[in-house]
Structures are given as C-alpha cells and as structure tokens.
Design a protein around this motif. Structure first.
Motif, PDB file in Angstrom:
ATOM      1  N   GLY A 102      -4.536   0.261   3.078  1.00  0.00           N
ATOM      2  CA  GLY A 102      -5.050   1.305   2.202  1.00  0.00           C
ATOM      3  C   GLY A 102      -5.211   2.648   2.866  1.00  0.00           C
ATOM      4  O   GLY A 102      -4.761   2.884   3.995  1.00  0.00           O
ATOM      5  N   TYR A 103      -5.866   3.546   2.117  1.00  0.00           N
ATOM      6  CA  TYR A 103      -6.094   4.900   2.616  1.00  0.00           C
ATOM      7  C   TYR A 103      -7.136   4.900   3.736  1.00  0.00           C
ATOM      8  O   TYR A 103      -7.819   3.898   3.981  1.00  0.00           O
ATOM      9  N   CYS A 104      -7.239   6.029   4.378  1.00  0.00           N
ATOM     10  CA  CYS A 104      -8.117   6.177   5.541  1.00  0.00           C
ATOM     11  C   CYS A 104      -9.587   6.020   5.127  1.00  0.00           C
ATOM     12  O   CYS A 104     -10.025   6.530   4.088  1.00  0.00           O
ATOM     13  N   GLY A 143       0.832  -1.195   0.000  1.00  0.00           N
ATOM     14  CA  GLY A 143       0.000   0.000   0.000  1.00  0.00           C
ATOM     15  C   GLY A 143       0.867   1.246   0.000  1.00  0.00           C
ATOM     16  O   GLY A 143       2.093   1.177   0.147  1.00  0.00           O
ATOM     17  N   THR A 178      -3.869   9.277   3.912  1.00  0.00           N
ATOM     18  CA  THR A 178      -3.354   8.147   4.685  1.00  0.00           C
ATOM     19  C   THR A 178      -3.601   8.361   6.175  1.00  0.00           C
ATOM     20  O   THR A 178      -3.743   9.504   6.632  1.00  0.00           O
ATOM     21  N   SER A 209      -7.859  10.858  -1.300  1.00  0.00           N
ATOM     22  CA  SER A 209      -7.015   9.786  -0.749  1.00  0.00           C
ATOM     23  C   SER A 209      -6.100  10.376   0.316  1.00  0.00           C
ATOM     24  O   SER A 209      -5.185  11.145   0.004  1.00  0.00           O
ATOM     25  N   THR A 234       0.422   4.248   5.403  1.00  0.00           N
ATOM     26  CA  THR A 234      -0.854   3.559   5.630  1.00  0.00           C
ATOM     27  C   THR A 234      -0.796   2.558   6.783  1.00  0.00           C
ATOM     28  O   THR A 234      -1.745   1.800   6.989  1.00  0.00           O
TER      29      THR A 234
END
Length: 469
Positions: free
Chosen positions: A379-381, A246, A415, A413, A250
């Motif tokens: 992954g992203y938040c 990722g 993190t 996007s 992250t």
C-alpha cells in the motif's frame, strides 16, 4: 648369420600374404553379411561386448545427461554445482576461468569446469574420475553436455547407494550458501532462459514495510523452506504462491528482491506476452530449476486472467481470431493448470510470485488458495514507512518537519517510490525534507481541486436531471 637372413621373407612375399589375408577377410565379411541376418549379427556383437566387459574390463562408467524424462536432470545439476569445489583434483594442465563481476573488473576470476578434462574425486577411499563432455546439437551453437563418472567395477553399487546421496547433499549445502544469485529472462525465439547476475541488494532489513507484514513474510518463508515432509505427507507439490498487489511504486519489486535474497533463490522473470500458447507455458515451467522464484509481473496485462470465464463459443471465436494473427497466447485454463494443475508438480521448492496493480480485475479462480496462497497488499506510505525511509536515506531519526510531513502522509496517498525520489534530491536533510513537504502539500492541493471538480460535476448532473424532470 647369412642363414638367418635367408630365412626372413622378402617384402614382396609379406605384401602378397597381406593381400591374400585381406581378400579372404573381405570375402568372409561379404558372405557373413549376405547369409547372416542383421539382427543376428547385432545380437552376436552385443554378446561379445558384454562378454568382454564382464571378464576383461575392470572399470564402470556412469553417464549423466543434462535432461531426464524431458526435465532437468537433478543429478547433473548436483554434479555441476559440486565439482567446481574439486578442481584441485584436475589431472591435466588446463583450467577454465572467468569473471562476471561488473563492479570490480580486477577481481580474482572464478574457476569453472573445463570440457573434456578429467577431475579426480575420492569417496571413502574410492578413486573416482569425472569428465564433462559435450556434443553439438541442431540448435547450434548450443551444446548438449553430459558427465562421465568412472570407478572400479566392484564399487558400482557403493556409488549408486552412497556417493550420489553425498553428491546431492553437498550440492544442496553449496546452493544455500552461494555468493551470487541469477535472474533469468525467457528468449522466445530460441526457447531458452538467459541468465544475468542478480545484484538487487534489498533485504527484509532494508525493506521499508510495516513490522507485522515483515514478520508474517519471514515466518511464512521459513515454514515453506522446512515444509518438504509436510507437503509430501498431504500429497501437494512443494511450492508457494504469492500475490503482490497495490498501486505502482509501492515496493512490489523490492519485496521480490527481499524474498530472493532471504531464500537464496534464483529468479525466473517471465513476461506473459513472450509465451506463445499453453504448451509453450508448460515447457517454460519444466525448464526452470528447483529452489527458484518464478516471477510473473502485471498478470492482469498478460494472459487471459481477467474478467469472467468465457463460454465455449466465445473461446472458439477468440481462438480463431488469435490463430489468424498467429499469436494464440495463454488461456485462463492453461494458466490455472500451470499454477496449480498436474504440471505444477514438475519440480519442487518453488515460489511463484504474481504482481498486479489491479487485483479486482483478476479472475477469482486464479486467486484461491493453492494458486495464490498469500495475498500481500503493498500500500501507500505510512508514518512508520516514512520514518524508515528517512532514516535509511538521510541517516537521521528526528527532525522538526517530521510532524507536518506525517500528517500529510495520512491525508494524501503517496507511494514509497515518490517519497524516496524526494529524499534522494539532496543529502542535506533540511533541503530534502523541505522538498518532500512541498511535494505533499502540492498533492493535497491537487486532491482538493479534484474533489471540488467532482462535486461540482455531480451538482450539475443533479440540476440537469431535476430540470429534465
């Protein structure tokens, strides 16, 4: 009375007798060395030693060295863990103490094994004496250590069959409940692992990830830790491979820390750039201990693990260039054998974790099950992760800015590391969340600008092509 003194030989007579005896002894030794071959003399010496040991010596000594068949001696490791719990049985007046608690220098020092000091243990009424000894090696100042375990000769078989099992089980129990973990880094110049205290406090309770991923990870780790008999029954090495991939920020490193704290495993952090070649990589693997994590971060940047496999000619050309630089490095085949080849079975209960920001760059041969068994996208938040972070850092469960922030999190996007940085700007929830909202709005604005520039560029390219046509 005078008659008695007259019968005592004079000093000169005694000295003359001693000189004569020494001369005869030297003559006999010279004749023996000249007439009797060396191998016969050695044979006689060994036989006399065995005879003396059998009929006159009442004790028996086990010698336990650090290495066994080019690997760490697990019996030595078990003794190293178990014996500090028996330091109350010291038979001499010295004790090794020390502390590595940087946060509390005034903490009570820990006890450790002194060299050349007798430690008394007792097993089912059998008196046992342990001594840790050491000798200097060519790799000065490093020393080679070994244990002497002495018992009565009649208990030799009992010690072999029962006591060593007790030693191993006791050490395993201690390891599962150890207070502190270690993180090792590899020193290329000295070819040794160097340790430091691992004080990363992230756990699965504090790790901000989706509930399903957390449950999946815990269940998989539990299954692995209880799987010794299963792995043995199917003929596989008792190990598990994880790929954490990722974008940067992250939480890949935090996931590693959570796994280490959950499993109570030490971490061996290996930078592939520090490995000379495939042979060095094998030595590194065999020098790690069981019940540990081998961490290789940014695997796509280190070894030859990316793109396609090279032809034989390409490999030879690359090898020749690397030899000229005297920096051969690790090949893909060496890495594959390291992860899932014969050398990967040198040890057990090990977790290998790879991290990468670009999974798509890795060779498919490295990604298959058995090498990287579980692929985890960091992954992203998400809104759930966002709320967890806010609760953790600001100690609140609700706020008027939650809704607009959640909408922006779904749109751009961002993190968890970026969110955390904004939340740590202030302990005041209003100020911290307002700053986070402004940060996300700026990211959305930048995203729109970038999208517009890309669309304008595509339009210009299309117009140019039409004009050329």
């Amino acid at each position: 009375m005078a008659t008695f003194y007259n019968q005592i030989p004079s000093a000169s007579a005694l000295f003359s007798l001693y000189t004569t005896f020494s001369a005869i002894k030297m003559l006999f030794r010279t004749i023996l060395n000249e007439v009797v071959p060396l191998y016969i003399r050695n044979y006689i010496t060994v036989k006399f030693a065995i005879l003396f040991s059998t009929y006159f010596q009442t004790s028996f000594t086990f010698i336990i060295e650090q290495r066994w068949d080019s690997m760490e001696n697990q019996t030595f490791r078990a003794a190293e863990i178990y014996l500090p719990t028996r330091l109350a049985g010291l038979s001499t007046g010295k004790l090794l103490v020390g502390s590595n608690d940087l946060k509390n220098p005034a903490a009570e020092p820990k006890l450790a094994l002194p060299v050349n000091t007798k430690i008394i243990d007792e097993f089912e009424g059998i008196h046992l004496e342990w001594i840790l000894d050491s000798i200097e090696t060519q790799n000065f100042p490093y020393e080679k250590q070994y244990f002497h375990l002495t018992c009565k000769k009649q208990f030799r078989e009992k010690i072999m069959t029962d006591y060593f099992k007790h030693l191993t089980k006791s050490a395993e129990k201690i390891m599962r409940n150890r207070e502190k973990l270690l993180i090792y880094t590899y020193n290329r110049e000295q070819s040794v692992w160097k340790a430091a205290i691992f004080e990363h406090h992230t756990t699965f309770e504090t790790l901000a990830i989706e509930p399903q991923l957390k449950t999946t990870m815990i269940d998989d780790l539990d299954s692995f830790s209880k799987g010794k008999d299963f792995f043995k029954s199917v003929g596989r090495a008792w190990k598990r491979g994880y790929l954490l991939y990722g974008p940067p920020g992250t939480g890949k490193s935090s996931m590693v820390a959570a796994i280490a704290n959950y499993m109570q495993y030490n971490i061996y952090d290996l930078q592939m750039q520090s490995v000379r070649d495939d042979a060095d990589l094998r030595n590194i693997l065999t020098s790690t201990k069981n019940r540990s994590i081998l961490l290789i971060e940014d695997i796509d940047c280190g070894a030859d693990s990316t793109s396609r496999r090279k032809t034989k000619k390409e490999e030879n050309d690359q090898l020749q260039k690397q030899k000229q630089k005297q920096d051969i490095g690790v090949s893909l085949s060496g890495l594959l054998n390291f992860v899932d080849g014969l050398w990967s079975s040198c040890g057990e209960e090990r977790i290998i974790i790879f991290t990468t920001n670009h999974k798509e760059k890795l060779d498919q041969a490295l990604l298959r099950p058995g090498r990287m068994d579980v692929h985890i996208l960091m992954g992203y938040c998400t809104p759930f992760v966002l709320k967890n972070l806010v609760t953790m850092y600001l100690k609140i469960d609700d706020h008027v800015l939650f809704d607009p922030i959640e909408k922006l999190v779904l749109e751009v996007s961002v993190t968890p590391a970026e969110v955390t940085q904004q939340l740590m700007a202030s302990k005041n929830a209003d100020i911290a969340l307002k700053g986070l909202l402004e940060y996300l709005e700026n990211k959305r604005f930048k995203k729109k600008e970038d999208t517009k520039v890309e669309e304008d560029g595509e339009t210009e390219d299309a117009v140019t092509k039409e004009a050329e046509t």
